[in-house]
Design a protein around this motif. Structure first.
Motif, PDB file in Angstrom:
ATOM      1  N   ALA A 162       0.840  -1.199   0.000  1.00  0.00           N
ATOM      2  CA  ALA A 162       0.000   0.000   0.000  1.00  0.00           C
ATOM      3  C   ALA A 162       0.878   1.254   0.000  1.00  0.00           C
ATOM      4  CB  ALA A 162      -0.917  -0.012   1.209  1.00  0.00           C
ATOM      5  N   PHE A 163       0.513   2.238  -0.802  1.00  0.00           N
ATOM      6  CA  PHE A 163       1.282   3.479  -0.908  1.00  0.00           C
ATOM      7  C   PHE A 163       0.797   4.480   0.134  1.00  0.00           C
ATOM      8  CE2 PHE A 163       1.851   7.746  -2.868  1.00  0.00           C
ATOM      9  CZ  PHE A 163       3.243   7.773  -2.845  1.00  0.00           C
ATOM     10  N   VAL A 164       1.755   5.050   0.884  1.00  0.00           N
ATOM     11  CA  VAL A 164       1.446   6.067   1.901  1.00  0.00           C
ATOM     12  C   VAL A 164       1.749   7.440   1.306  1.00  0.00           C
ATOM     13  CG1 VAL A 164       1.937   6.917   4.208  1.00  0.00           C
ATOM     14  CG2 VAL A 164       2.030   4.451   3.737  1.00  0.00           C
ATOM     15  N   ASP A 165       0.696   8.233   1.069  1.00  0.00           N
ATOM     16  CA  ASP A 165       0.882   9.546   0.450  1.00  0.00           C
ATOM     17  C   ASP A 165       1.338  10.571   1.489  1.00  0.00           C
ATOM     18  OD1 ASP A 165       0.999  11.400  -1.514  1.00  0.00           O
ATOM     19  OD2 ASP A 165      -1.124  11.288  -2.078  1.00  0.00           O
ATOM     20  N   SER A 166       1.936  11.650   0.998  1.00  0.00           N
ATOM     21  CA  SER A 166       2.434  12.709   1.874  1.00  0.00           C
ATOM     22  C   SER A 166       2.605  13.976   1.062  1.00  0.00           C
ATOM     23  CB  SER A 166       3.773  12.283   2.488  1.00  0.00           C
ATOM     24  OG  SER A 166       4.426  13.380   3.099  1.00  0.00           O
ATOM     25  N   GLN A 167       2.624  15.125   1.753  1.00  0.00           N
ATOM     26  CA  GLN A 167       2.865  16.391   1.062  1.00  0.00           C
ATOM     27  C   GLN A 167       4.315  16.500   0.603  1.00  0.00           C
ATOM     28  OE1 GLN A 167       2.810  19.889   3.630  1.00  0.00           O
ATOM     29  NE2 GLN A 167       2.920  18.573   5.451  1.00  0.00           N
ATOM     30  N   LYS A 177      11.923  -0.691 -17.061  1.00  0.00           N
ATOM     31  CA  LYS A 177      10.808  -1.617 -16.851  1.00  0.00           C
ATOM     32  C   LYS A 177      11.077  -2.610 -15.723  1.00  0.00           C
ATOM     33  CE  LYS A 177       8.461   0.143 -20.247  1.00  0.00           C
ATOM     34  NZ  LYS A 177       7.265   0.972 -19.975  1.00  0.00           N
ATOM     35  N   THR A 178      12.353  -2.797 -15.396  1.00  0.00           N
ATOM     36  CA  THR A 178      12.703  -3.774 -14.366  1.00  0.00           C
ATOM     37  C   THR A 178      12.643  -3.204 -12.953  1.00  0.00           C
ATOM     38  OG1 THR A 178      15.033  -3.210 -14.682  1.00  0.00           O
ATOM     39  CG2 THR A 178      14.175  -5.108 -15.913  1.00  0.00           C
ATOM     40  N   VAL A 179      12.459  -1.887 -12.828  1.00  0.00           N
ATOM     41  CA  VAL A 179      12.442  -1.262 -11.500  1.00  0.00           C
ATOM     42  C   VAL A 179      11.139  -1.596 -10.784  1.00  0.00           C
ATOM     43  CG1 VAL A 179      12.415   0.927 -10.240  1.00  0.00           C
ATOM     44  CG2 VAL A 179      13.986   0.610 -12.166  1.00  0.00           C
ATOM     45  N   THR A 180      11.274  -2.154  -9.594  1.00  0.00           N
ATOM     46  CA  THR A 180      10.103  -2.482  -8.777  1.00  0.00           C
ATOM     47  C   THR A 180       9.953  -1.429  -7.685  1.00  0.00           C
ATOM     48  OG1 THR A 180      11.390  -3.817  -7.214  1.00  0.00           O
ATOM     49  CG2 THR A 180      10.495  -4.936  -9.166  1.00  0.00           C
ATOM     50  N   THR A 181       8.831  -1.505  -6.970  1.00  0.00           N
ATOM     51  CA  THR A 181       8.588  -0.574  -5.869  1.00  0.00           C
ATOM     52  C   THR A 181       9.675  -0.681  -4.805  1.00  0.00           C
ATOM     53  OG1 THR A 181       6.189  -0.475  -6.202  1.00  0.00           O
ATOM     54  CG2 THR A 181       7.005  -0.046  -3.981  1.00  0.00           C
ATOM     55  N   GLU A 182      10.077  -1.898  -4.499  1.00  0.00           N
ATOM     56  CA  GLU A 182      11.109  -2.094  -3.475  1.00  0.00           C
ATOM     57  C   GLU A 182      12.446  -1.523  -3.928  1.00  0.00           C
ATOM     58  OE1 GLU A 182      12.900  -5.607  -0.574  1.00  0.00           O
ATOM     59  OE2 GLU A 182      11.545  -6.122  -2.211  1.00  0.00           O
ATOM     60  N   VAL A 183      12.800  -1.721  -5.198  1.00  0.00           N
ATOM     61  CA  VAL A 183      14.047  -1.163  -5.728  1.00  0.00           C
ATOM     62  C   VAL A 183      14.022   0.358  -5.655  1.00  0.00           C
ATOM     63  CG1 VAL A 183      15.403  -0.842  -7.838  1.00  0.00           C
ATOM     64  CG2 VAL A 183      14.553  -3.119  -7.229  1.00  0.00           C
ATOM     65  N   LEU A 184      12.894   0.963  -6.018  1.00  0.00           N
ATOM     66  CA  LEU A 184      12.750   2.417  -5.993  1.00  0.00           C
ATOM     67  C   LEU A 184      12.892   2.944  -4.566  1.00  0.00           C
ATOM     68  CD1 LEU A 184      12.102   4.890  -7.792  1.00  0.00           C
ATOM     69  CD2 LEU A 184       9.687   4.538  -7.206  1.00  0.00           C
ATOM     70  N   GLU A 193      14.528   9.502   5.083  1.00  0.00           N
ATOM     71  CA  GLU A 193      13.583   8.486   5.550  1.00  0.00           C
ATOM     72  C   GLU A 193      12.415   8.394   4.569  1.00  0.00           C
ATOM     73  OE1 GLU A 193      10.577   7.598   9.300  1.00  0.00           O
ATOM     74  OE2 GLU A 193      12.104   9.157   9.462  1.00  0.00           O
ATOM     75  N   VAL A 194      12.408   7.354   3.784  1.00  0.00           N
ATOM     76  CA  VAL A 194      11.346   7.164   2.792  1.00  0.00           C
ATOM     77  C   VAL A 194      10.108   6.599   3.482  1.00  0.00           C
ATOM     78  CG1 VAL A 194      10.647   5.913   0.730  1.00  0.00           C
ATOM     79  CG2 VAL A 194      12.963   6.825   0.899  1.00  0.00           C
ATOM     80  N   LEU A 195       9.023   7.349   3.402  1.00  0.00           N
ATOM     81  CA  LEU A 195       7.772   6.855   3.978  1.00  0.00           C
ATOM     82  C   LEU A 195       7.168   5.762   3.118  1.00  0.00           C
ATOM     83  CD1 LEU A 195       5.987  10.149   5.144  1.00  0.00           C
ATOM     84  CD2 LEU A 195       7.316   8.532   6.509  1.00  0.00           C
ATOM     85  N   SER A 196       7.214   5.997   1.800  1.00  0.00           N
ATOM     86  CA  SER A 196       6.611   5.028   0.891  1.00  0.00           C
ATOM     87  C   SER A 196       7.103   5.279  -0.528  1.00  0.00           C
ATOM     88  CB  SER A 196       5.083   5.136   0.932  1.00  0.00           C
ATOM     89  OG  SER A 196       4.467   4.064   0.263  1.00  0.00           O
ATOM     90  N   ALA A 197       6.879   4.295  -1.378  1.00  0.00           N
ATOM     91  CA  ALA A 197       7.246   4.413  -2.792  1.00  0.00           C
ATOM     92  C   ALA A 197       6.308   3.540  -3.600  1.00  0.00           C
ATOM     93  CB  ALA A 197       8.697   3.990  -3.017  1.00  0.00           C
ATOM     94  N   THR A 198       6.116   3.923  -4.836  1.00  0.00           N
ATOM     95  CA  THR A 198       5.268   3.117  -5.720  1.00  0.00           C
ATOM     96  C   THR A 198       5.678   3.311  -7.171  1.00  0.00           C
ATOM     97  OG1 THR A 198       2.976   2.581  -6.349  1.00  0.00           O
ATOM     98  CG2 THR A 198       3.483   4.900  -5.988  1.00  0.00           C
ATOM     99  N   VAL A 199       5.611   2.245  -7.937  1.00  0.00           N
ATOM    100  CA  VAL A 199       5.808   2.298  -9.386  1.00  0.00           C
ATOM    101  C   VAL A 199       4.433   2.198 -10.019  1.00  0.00           C
ATOM    102  CG1 VAL A 199       6.762   1.126 -11.401  1.00  0.00           C
ATOM    103  CG2 VAL A 199       8.113   1.291  -9.307  1.00  0.00           C
ATOM    104  N   GLY A 212       7.059   6.711 -11.243  1.00  0.00           N
ATOM    105  CA  GLY A 212       6.564   6.382  -9.915  1.00  0.00           C
ATOM    106  C   GLY A 212       6.658   7.570  -8.988  1.00  0.00           C
ATOM    107  N   PHE A 213       6.366   7.342  -7.700  1.00  0.00           N
ATOM    108  CA  PHE A 213       6.390   8.409  -6.708  1.00  0.00           C
ATOM    109  C   PHE A 213       7.059   7.903  -5.440  1.00  0.00           C
ATOM    110  CE2 PHE A 213       2.768   9.214  -9.450  1.00  0.00           C
ATOM    111  CZ  PHE A 213       2.915  10.555  -9.764  1.00  0.00           C
ATOM    112  N   VAL A 214       7.724   8.848  -4.748  1.00  0.00           N
ATOM    113  CA  VAL A 214       8.367   8.537  -3.476  1.00  0.00           C
ATOM    114  C   VAL A 214       7.990   9.622  -2.479  1.00  0.00           C
ATOM    115  CG1 VAL A 214      10.547   8.148  -2.264  1.00  0.00           C
ATOM    116  CG2 VAL A 214      10.308   7.428  -4.655  1.00  0.00           C
ATOM    117  N   THR A 215       7.585   9.235  -1.276  1.00  0.00           N
ATOM    118  CA  THR A 215       7.231  10.205  -0.242  1.00  0.00           C
ATOM    119  C   THR A 215       8.248  10.172   0.894  1.00  0.00           C
ATOM    120  OG1 THR A 215       5.765   8.589   0.812  1.00  0.00           O
ATOM    121  CG2 THR A 215       4.766  10.126  -0.741  1.00  0.00           C
ATOM    122  N   PHE A 216       8.458  11.387   1.484  1.00  0.00           N
ATOM    123  CA  PHE A 216       9.417  11.540   2.581  1.00  0.00           C
ATOM    124  C   PHE A 216       8.721  12.157   3.792  1.00  0.00           C
ATOM    125  CE2 PHE A 216      11.808  11.621  -1.364  1.00  0.00           C
ATOM    126  CZ  PHE A 216      12.888  10.797  -1.093  1.00  0.00           C
TER     127      PHE A 216
END
Length: 244
Positions: A162-167, A177-184, A193-199, A212-216
């Motif tokens: 689940a992706f945790v959104d943030s401002q 194409k090989t990049v996964t959420t965990e890799v990101l 401190e990465v709160l969440s990431a998603t591809v 994708g997106f990454v939240t801090f």
């Protein structure tokens, strides 16, 4: 009328051999048969019987019978291989097959697998000995497949967390194409401190959209991520990083 050679058919069940007769013989005797000796015929019959037994034993057993010997092994470390999975169960009987399930797009272990034992007794012994034991710091689950995951699809892609959104969020484009959420997530963890990431993926498919997106947890971490990672390479491809 003389009978032609082409009209004569050798009965298969007599195991007879054909011999040509000299041309001087009459048309009706152009073909002669000799029955195989009794010992040869008996040996051939024995071989045919053995083939029938082997064929019948090769028929696949009923799915419900196989299910009582096929075990689901869950929550295993991602580093466990097929051989290591087999070795885990070898002390409890004969392992006919051991397979770790891998995500067909990322190539990563999905943290579960299947082991088929040679008998129900061996399968039960493995469950009793290994269920809830620790492997690589993880408590594994061992169950008969029919009572645990009867409808599992081994080829299905691994579900995304689940992706945790943030401002405090960045957009990451031009992803391989090989990049996964965990890799990101692991890639950006170097600068905060990465709160969440998603591809992002095409709806209904496991195919990446290439971004994708990454939240801090802070504005400073967002700025550090943009200044550090924009135009850097991730899995052989330069990425674009901007504030989202």
């Amino acid at each position: 009328m003389a009978t032609t050679v082409s009209s004569l058919v050798a009965p298969h069940s007599l195991h007879r051999r054909c011999f040509r007769i000299p041309a001087s013989a009459s048309a009706s005797t152009r073909l002669s048969f000799r029955a195989a000796p009794p010992a040869v015929a008996a040996a051939r019959a024995g071989r045919r019987a053995a083939v029938r037994v082997l064929a019948s034993s090769a028929v696949l057993e009923a799915p419900e019978e196989l299910a009582t010997r096929k075990l689901y092994v869950g929550n295993i470390p991602r580093t466990v291989t097929n051989d290591e999975l087999r070795a885990m169960f070898a002390d409890h009987g004969t392992v006919l097959r051991a397979d770790v399930m891998y995500d067909k797009y990322s190539g990563r272990s999905r943290r579960f697998g299947f082991v088929t034992m040679s008998s129900v007794e061996e399968a039960n012994a493995a469950i009793e000995s290994l269920n809830e034991t620790e492997v690589g710091g993880r408590k594994i689950k061992v169950n008969v497949t029919e009572s645990f995951l009867p409808n599992i699809d081994p080829s299905a892609p691994e579900p995304e967390p689940a992706f945790v959104d943030s401002q405090y969020k960045v957009y990451v484009g031009n992803l391989a194409k090989t990049v996964t959420t965990e890799v990101l997530k692991n890639f950006f963890s170097e600068k905060g401190e990465v709160l969440s990431a998603t591809v992002s993926r095409i709806p209904g498919t496991p195919k990446s959209k290439g971004y994708g997106f990454v939240t801090f947890s802070s504005e400073e971490e967002v700025e550090a991520a943009v200044s550090t990672f924009n135009n850097t390479e991730l899995e052989g491809q330069p990425i674009r990083v901007n504030r989202a």
